[in-house]
Motif scaffolding. Structure first.
Motif, PDB file in Angstrom:
ATOM      1  N   CYS A   1      -5.109 -32.637  19.673  1.00 38.11           N
ATOM      2  CA  CYS A   1      -4.070 -31.955  19.250  1.00 38.11           C
ATOM      3  C   CYS A   1      -4.260 -30.441  18.703  1.00 38.11           C
ATOM      4  CB  CYS A   1      -3.087 -32.639  18.239  1.00 38.11           C
ATOM      5  SG  CYS A   1      -2.084 -33.563  19.287  1.00 38.11           S
ATOM      6  N   LEU A   2      -5.850 -30.071  18.551  1.00 36.12           N
ATOM      7  CA  LEU A   2      -6.093 -29.005  18.067  1.00 36.12           C
ATOM      8  C   LEU A   2      -6.958 -28.384  19.113  1.00 36.12           C
ATOM      9  CD1 LEU A   2      -7.305 -29.635  14.536  1.00 36.12           C
ATOM     10  CD2 LEU A   2      -5.330 -28.570  15.265  1.00 36.12           C
ATOM     11  N   GLY A   3      -7.267 -27.144  19.077  1.00 37.22           N
ATOM     12  CA  GLY A   3      -7.710 -26.116  20.106  1.00 37.22           C
ATOM     13  C   GLY A   3      -8.592 -25.328  18.934  1.00 37.22           C
ATOM     14  N   TYR A   4      -9.347 -24.423  19.758  1.00 40.11           N
ATOM     15  CA  TYR A   4     -10.284 -23.658  18.988  1.00 40.11           C
ATOM     16  C   TYR A   4     -10.523 -22.236  19.584  1.00 40.11           C
ATOM     17  CZ  TYR A   4     -11.251 -28.083  16.563  1.00 40.11           C
ATOM     18  OH  TYR A   4     -11.083 -29.301  16.204  1.00 40.11           O
ATOM     19  N   GLU A   5     -10.803 -21.064  18.797  1.00 39.84           N
ATOM     20  CA  GLU A   5     -10.922 -19.781  19.197  1.00 39.84           C
ATOM     21  C   GLU A   5     -12.343 -19.470  18.508  1.00 39.84           C
ATOM     22  OE1 GLU A   5      -7.943 -16.448  20.193  1.00 39.84           O
ATOM     23  OE2 GLU A   5      -8.731 -16.152  18.030  1.00 39.84           O
ATOM     24  N   VAL A   6     -13.288 -19.183  19.253  1.00 35.27           N
ATOM     25  CA  VAL A   6     -14.628 -18.773  18.716  1.00 35.27           C
ATOM     26  C   VAL A   6     -14.626 -17.168  18.977  1.00 35.27           C
ATOM     27  CG1 VAL A   6     -17.029 -18.836  19.016  1.00 35.27           C
ATOM     28  CG2 VAL A   6     -15.692 -21.167  18.925  1.00 35.27           C
ATOM     29  N   GLU A   7     -14.949 -16.665  17.908  1.00 34.70           N
ATOM     30  CA  GLU A   7     -15.108 -15.072  18.064  1.00 34.70           C
ATOM     31  C   GLU A   7     -16.904 -14.801  17.591  1.00 34.70           C
ATOM     32  OE1 GLU A   7     -12.371 -12.316  16.634  1.00 34.70           O
ATOM     33  OE2 GLU A   7     -13.968 -11.524  15.446  1.00 34.70           O
ATOM     34  N   TYR A   8     -17.440 -14.055  18.301  1.00 38.20           N
ATOM     35  CA  TYR A   8     -18.884 -13.594  18.192  1.00 38.20           C
ATOM     36  C   TYR A   8     -19.318 -12.314  18.552  1.00 38.20           C
ATOM     37  CZ  TYR A   8     -19.871 -14.419  22.888  1.00 38.20           C
ATOM     38  OH  TYR A   8     -19.936 -14.409  24.544  1.00 38.20           O
ATOM     39  N   HIS A   9     -19.986 -11.552  17.806  1.00 36.48           N
ATOM     40  CA  HIS A   9     -20.599 -10.282  18.345  1.00 36.48           C
ATOM     41  C   HIS A   9     -22.062 -10.035  17.761  1.00 36.48           C
ATOM     42  CE1 HIS A   9     -20.340  -8.833  14.123  1.00 36.48           C
ATOM     43  NE2 HIS A   9     -19.609  -9.427  14.146  1.00 36.48           N
ATOM     44  N   SER A  10     -22.586  -9.402  18.683  1.00 38.19           N
ATOM     45  CA  SER A  10     -24.146  -9.231  18.573  1.00 38.19           C
ATOM     46  C   SER A  10     -24.173  -7.832  17.823  1.00 38.19           C
ATOM     47  CB  SER A  10     -24.954  -8.881  20.156  1.00 38.19           C
ATOM     48  OG  SER A  10     -24.533  -7.773  20.503  1.00 38.19           O
ATOM     49  N   GLY A  11     -25.396  -7.986  17.166  1.00 38.39           N
ATOM     50  CA  GLY A  11     -25.598  -6.735  16.234  1.00 38.39           C
ATOM     51  C   GLY A  11     -25.494  -5.274  16.691  1.00 38.39           C
ATOM     52  N   GLY A  12     -25.741  -5.251  17.738  1.00 43.45           N
ATOM     53  CA  GLY A  12     -25.622  -3.931  18.633  1.00 43.45           C
ATOM     54  C   GLY A  12     -24.176  -3.584  19.049  1.00 43.45           C
ATOM     55  N   LEU A  13     -23.896  -4.804  19.755  1.00 44.31           N
ATOM     56  CA  LEU A  13     -22.518  -4.784  20.364  1.00 44.31           C
ATOM     57  C   LEU A  13     -21.169  -4.748  19.274  1.00 44.31           C
ATOM     58  CD1 LEU A  13     -22.339  -4.717  23.617  1.00 44.31           C
ATOM     59  CD2 LEU A  13     -21.664  -6.965  23.496  1.00 44.31           C
ATOM     60  N   ASP A  14     -20.588  -3.754  19.387  1.00 40.22           N
ATOM     61  CA  ASP A  14     -19.301  -3.548  18.394  1.00 40.22           C
ATOM     62  C   ASP A  14     -18.185  -4.516  18.869  1.00 40.22           C
ATOM     63  OD1 ASP A  14     -19.767  -0.227  17.397  1.00 40.22           O
ATOM     64  OD2 ASP A  14     -20.395  -2.073  16.303  1.00 40.22           O
ATOM     65  N   THR A  15     -18.018  -4.580  20.175  1.00 39.08           N
ATOM     66  CA  THR A  15     -16.761  -5.495  20.462  1.00 39.08           C
ATOM     67  C   THR A  15     -16.796  -6.822  20.469  1.00 39.08           C
ATOM     68  OG1 THR A  15     -17.548  -5.191  22.673  1.00 39.08           O
ATOM     69  CG2 THR A  15     -15.903  -3.749  22.320  1.00 39.08           C
ATOM     70  N   ALA A  16     -16.240  -7.423  19.851  1.00 39.96           N
ATOM     71  CA  ALA A  16     -16.389  -8.983  19.578  1.00 39.96           C
ATOM     72  C   ALA A  16     -15.767  -9.773  20.929  1.00 39.96           C
ATOM     73  CB  ALA A  16     -15.449  -9.389  18.310  1.00 39.96           C
ATOM     74  N   GLN A  17     -16.433 -10.803  21.075  1.00 39.75           N
ATOM     75  CA  GLN A  17     -16.098 -11.798  22.047  1.00 39.75           C
ATOM     76  C   GLN A  17     -15.424 -12.971  21.744  1.00 39.75           C
ATOM     77  OE1 GLN A  17     -17.405 -10.646  25.551  1.00 39.75           O
ATOM     78  NE2 GLN A  17     -18.037  -8.986  24.478  1.00 39.75           N
ATOM     79  N   ARG A  18     -14.036 -13.477  22.533  1.00 35.32           N
ATOM     80  CA  ARG A  18     -13.294 -14.574  21.836  1.00 35.32           C
ATOM     81  C   ARG A  18     -13.346 -15.376  23.127  1.00 35.32           C
ATOM     82  NH1 ARG A  18      -8.176 -12.764  18.179  1.00 35.32           N
ATOM     83  NH2 ARG A  18      -9.603 -11.871  16.577  1.00 35.32           N
ATOM     84  N   ILE A  19     -13.453 -16.643  22.684  1.00 37.24           N
ATOM     85  CA  ILE A  19     -13.382 -17.922  23.760  1.00 37.24           C
ATOM     86  C   ILE A  19     -12.797 -18.666  23.149  1.00 37.24           C
ATOM     87  CG2 ILE A  19     -15.459 -17.330  25.281  1.00 37.24           C
ATOM     88  CD1 ILE A  19     -17.285 -18.898  23.454  1.00 37.24           C
ATOM     89  N   GLU A  20     -11.772 -19.601  24.367  1.00 34.47           N
ATOM     90  CA  GLU A  20     -10.942 -20.629  23.969  1.00 34.47           C
ATOM     91  C   GLU A  20     -11.980 -21.904  23.994  1.00 34.47           C
ATOM     92  OE1 GLU A  20      -7.548 -20.342  22.973  1.00 34.47           O
ATOM     93  OE2 GLU A  20      -7.807 -18.317  22.639  1.00 34.47           O
ATOM     94  N   VAL A  21     -11.764 -22.906  23.100  1.00 31.41           N
ATOM     95  CA  VAL A  21     -12.740 -23.907  23.111  1.00 31.41           C
ATOM     96  C   VAL A  21     -11.421 -25.242  22.942  1.00 31.41           C
ATOM     97  CG1 VAL A  21     -14.581 -25.091  22.583  1.00 31.41           C
ATOM     98  CG2 VAL A  21     -14.507 -22.820  22.336  1.00 31.41           C
ATOM     99  N   GLU A  22     -11.951 -26.441  23.736  1.00 28.17           N
ATOM    100  CA  GLU A  22     -11.292 -27.470  23.380  1.00 28.17           C
ATOM    101  C   GLU A  22     -11.803 -28.487  22.410  1.00 28.17           C
ATOM    102  OE1 GLU A  22      -8.332 -28.638  25.635  1.00 28.17           O
ATOM    103  OE2 GLU A  22      -8.307 -26.919  25.621  1.00 28.17           O
ATOM    104  N   ASN A  23     -12.971 -28.612  22.288  1.00 25.26           N
ATOM    105  CA  ASN A  23     -13.896 -29.476  21.305  1.00 25.26           C
ATOM    106  C   ASN A  23     -14.478 -28.794  20.249  1.00 25.26           C
ATOM    107  OD1 ASN A  23     -13.463 -32.062  23.141  1.00 25.26           O
ATOM    108  ND2 ASN A  23     -14.972 -30.526  24.497  1.00 25.26           N
ATOM    109  N   ASN A  24     -14.922 -29.453  19.425  1.00 26.96           N
ATOM    110  CA  ASN A  24     -15.686 -28.799  18.026  1.00 26.96           C
ATOM    111  C   ASN A  24     -16.935 -28.187  18.374  1.00 26.96           C
ATOM    112  OD1 ASN A  24     -16.568 -31.439  18.218  1.00 26.96           O
ATOM    113  ND2 ASN A  24     -16.829 -31.345  15.957  1.00 26.96           N
ATOM    114  N   TYR A  25     -17.281 -27.843  19.325  1.00 22.31           N
ATOM    115  CA  TYR A  25     -18.638 -27.298  19.761  1.00 22.31           C
ATOM    116  C   TYR A  25     -18.419 -26.324  20.890  1.00 22.31           C
ATOM    117  CZ  TYR A  25     -18.706 -30.932  23.288  1.00 22.31           C
ATOM    118  OH  TYR A  25     -18.138 -31.797  24.101  1.00 22.31           O
ATOM    119  N   VAL A  26     -19.445 -25.583  21.123  1.00 20.60           N
ATOM    120  CA  VAL A  26     -19.536 -24.588  22.263  1.00 20.60           C
ATOM    121  C   VAL A  26     -20.957 -24.113  22.511  1.00 20.60           C
ATOM    122  CG1 VAL A  26     -18.778 -22.515  20.908  1.00 20.60           C
ATOM    123  CG2 VAL A  26     -18.271 -22.489  23.422  1.00 20.60           C
ATOM    124  N   THR A  27     -21.344 -23.889  23.718  1.00 18.59           N
ATOM    125  CA  THR A  27     -22.556 -22.839  24.060  1.00 18.59           C
ATOM    126  C   THR A  27     -22.359 -21.955  24.778  1.00 18.59           C
ATOM    127  OG1 THR A  27     -23.452 -25.519  24.461  1.00 18.59           O
ATOM    128  CG2 THR A  27     -24.730 -23.538  25.523  1.00 18.59           C
TER     129      THR A  27
END
Ligand SMILES: *[C@@H]1O[C@H](CO)[C@@H](O)[C@H](O)[C@H]1NC(C)=O
Ligand SMILES: *[C@@H]1O[C@H](CO)[C@@H](O)[C@H](O)[C@H]1NC(C)=O
Ligand SMILES: *[C@@H]1O[C@H](CO)[C@@H](O)[C@H](O)[C@H]1NC(C)=O
Ligand SMILES: *[C@@H]1O[C@H](CO)[C@@H](O)[C@H](O)[C@H]1NC(C)=O
Length: 423
Positions: free
Chosen positions: A257-283
């Motif tokens: 019943c829960l989904g997740y949204e992961v946001e990450y960005h690299s030091g040099g890269l300013d724009t953040a990436q977002r990914i939708e995840v179904e479980n409590n982990y991601v690669t």
């Protein structure tokens, strides 16, 4: 008189007259009587009425009723055979209720006239609490916030009451706080985990003061679900990618019943990436091993389970990557000791110069005397000479003074001392 002989418009008028006459003769359906209302809960009204009299036995009687809020029809027409209707109360606006009787079978009789009654708001307009918002945190507790009405004193002490079907009596919310003019109250709200339908929650905000207008709201809890913030975020490197894992209090939410949204960005890269995840982990595959990456995650209810659009708060941000590590160790291992060493040297040099300025070398008076009285006895000469040498030694190499130098003092001084002790 033969109607067929009359001109067309006259025939139409006659036909109309006949219809009206027939309706009057049959007796239009009488309306319900004794329309009234009563509160059966804080924000729930029971509208009641009595049946009309002298209804023909051929009429299958039913009632149609409708609501208007501040003169605006609510399109909530209902037909029923029972002589009451339960509706929500609003309290902060005028509420008008109307009902009429109808014969269900056939088109033989017209419906009755409407009977109406209204419930007027109490208190001064503009004093009711406004901007009421609630969020159901982790299916465990409800947090409601509101502001005082613009005509209300800013220190008006509103009280929140709540009730839902299944609760015997309404409850008072006790955990209040006020922050920058926003009132907040928290109350526990949880249902057995097997439940997947929840009753509406009635919320009443009012004060004991008559002039403050009360306000009612009915909330569907599934639209207010806000998951808890994901905790214990861990990052690790696998192959060329980054593996991220976090934990949530799954005990309260049914599975999937829960989904997740992961946001990450690299030091040099300013724009953040977002990914939708179904479980409590991601690669995250193929990341740059020389870059620093920062990750955070938030949870959201799945639409299959809840019609809520509320996300959890973001988790704390965690970073991983060479850049961050090497910088950290550079600071820790190289830079800090270097700075300490350099500042110590500077300090020592400065102190030395300071010492010379404050304690300049004192010229030896005996040296001057020696030059003045060059033809003195051998004994005295050697003695004075040795003494002056010692004095010079002491001055130049102060730190090196130790017992050895002291024992090397010329014999004459020792004999003098011996004489003194003998005396
Ligand atoms: C509303 O009032 C009527 C008449 O008193 C009563 O029969 C009915 O049970 C009430 N409805 C509710 C939901 O309490
Ligand atoms: C209903 O009928 C009774 C007699 O049948 C009559 O006395 C009474 O006035 C009628 N009531 C109405 C409202 O028409
Ligand atoms: C009542 O009128 C509607 C259309 O207005 C019609 O469809 C329906 O069959 C009529 N019912 C009876 C019992 O005459
Ligand atoms: C009131 O709410 C705060 C914040 O959520 C919570 O820490 C505290 O335990 C609550 N107090 C009571 C008496 O429920």
């Amino acid at each position: 008189m033969d109607a067929a002989g009359l001109p067309m418009p006259c025939r139409l008028i006659l036909a109309l007259c006949c219809v009206v006459a027939a309706a009057v003769a049959a007796g239009a359906l009488p309306p319900p009587s004794n329309l009234d209302y009563s509160f059966i809960q804080i924000c729930t009204l029971n509208w009641t009425w009595n049946p009309p009299e002298n209804v023909s036995s051929s009429c299958d009687l039913e009632y149609s009723s409708d609501i208007m809020i501040d003169q605006v029809p609510q399109e909530k027409r209902e037909w029923s055979k029972s002589r009451f209707r339960v509706t929500n109360a609003f309290l902060s606006e005028e509420m008008r209720f109307k009902v009429r009787s109808e014969c269900k079978d056939g088109n033989s009789s017209e419906p009755s006239q409407w009977v109406e009654t209204s419930l007027l708001p109490t208190g001064i307009p503009g004093t009711a609490a406004v901007d009421l918002r609630c969020a159901w945190h982790n299916l465990e507790y409800m947090v409601c916030t509101w502001r005082p009405g613009e005509k209300a004193n800013s220190n008006t002490s509103y009280t929140l009451y709540y009730w839902f079907d299944g609760l015997k009596n309404h409850q008072k919310c006790n955990n209040y706080s006020v922050d920058q003019g926003i009132f907040r109250c928290i109350f526990n709200l949880s249902f057995p985990k097997v439940t997947n339908t929840y009753p509406d929650i009635s919320i009443l905000i009012r004060t004991d003061a008559e002039e403050i207008r009360p306000v009612c709201a009915n909330k569907n809890p599934t639209t207010l679900v806000k998951p808890a913030t994901p905790r214990r975020v861990t990052l690790s490197k696998i192959n060329d990618g980054i593996y991220m894992e976090w934990s949530v209090s799954t005990s309260t939410f049914p599975e999937k019943c829960l989904g997740y949204e992961v946001e990450y960005h690299s030091g040099g890269l300013d724009t953040a990436q977002r990914i939708e995840v179904e479980n409590n982990y991601v690669t995250v595959p193929s990341t740059d091993p020389n870059s620093k990456y920062a990750f955070k995650v938030r949870a959201k209810p799945k639409p299959e389970c809840y019609s809520s659009k509320l996300y959890s708060d973001w988790s704390e941000e965690k970073s991983i990557g060479e850049k961050a590590d090497s910088t950290f160790y550079f600071v820790l291992i190289v830079a800090v000791p270097a700075i300490v060493a350099v500042s110590t040297i500077i300090l020592l040099v400065y102190l030395k110069r300071l010492k010379i300025l404050i304690f300049p070398p004192i010229p030896d008076p005996r040296e001057i005397l020696k030059r003045m009285f060059g033809e003195q006895t051998e004994d005295y000469q050697s003695c004075a000479k040795d003494d002056s040498v010692n004095a010079n030694n002491r001055l130049i190499k102060e730190e090196e003074i130790h017992t050895l130098i002291l024992t090397e003092t010329p014999e004459c001084t020792i004999s003098e001392k011996e004489n003194q002790t003998l005396l």
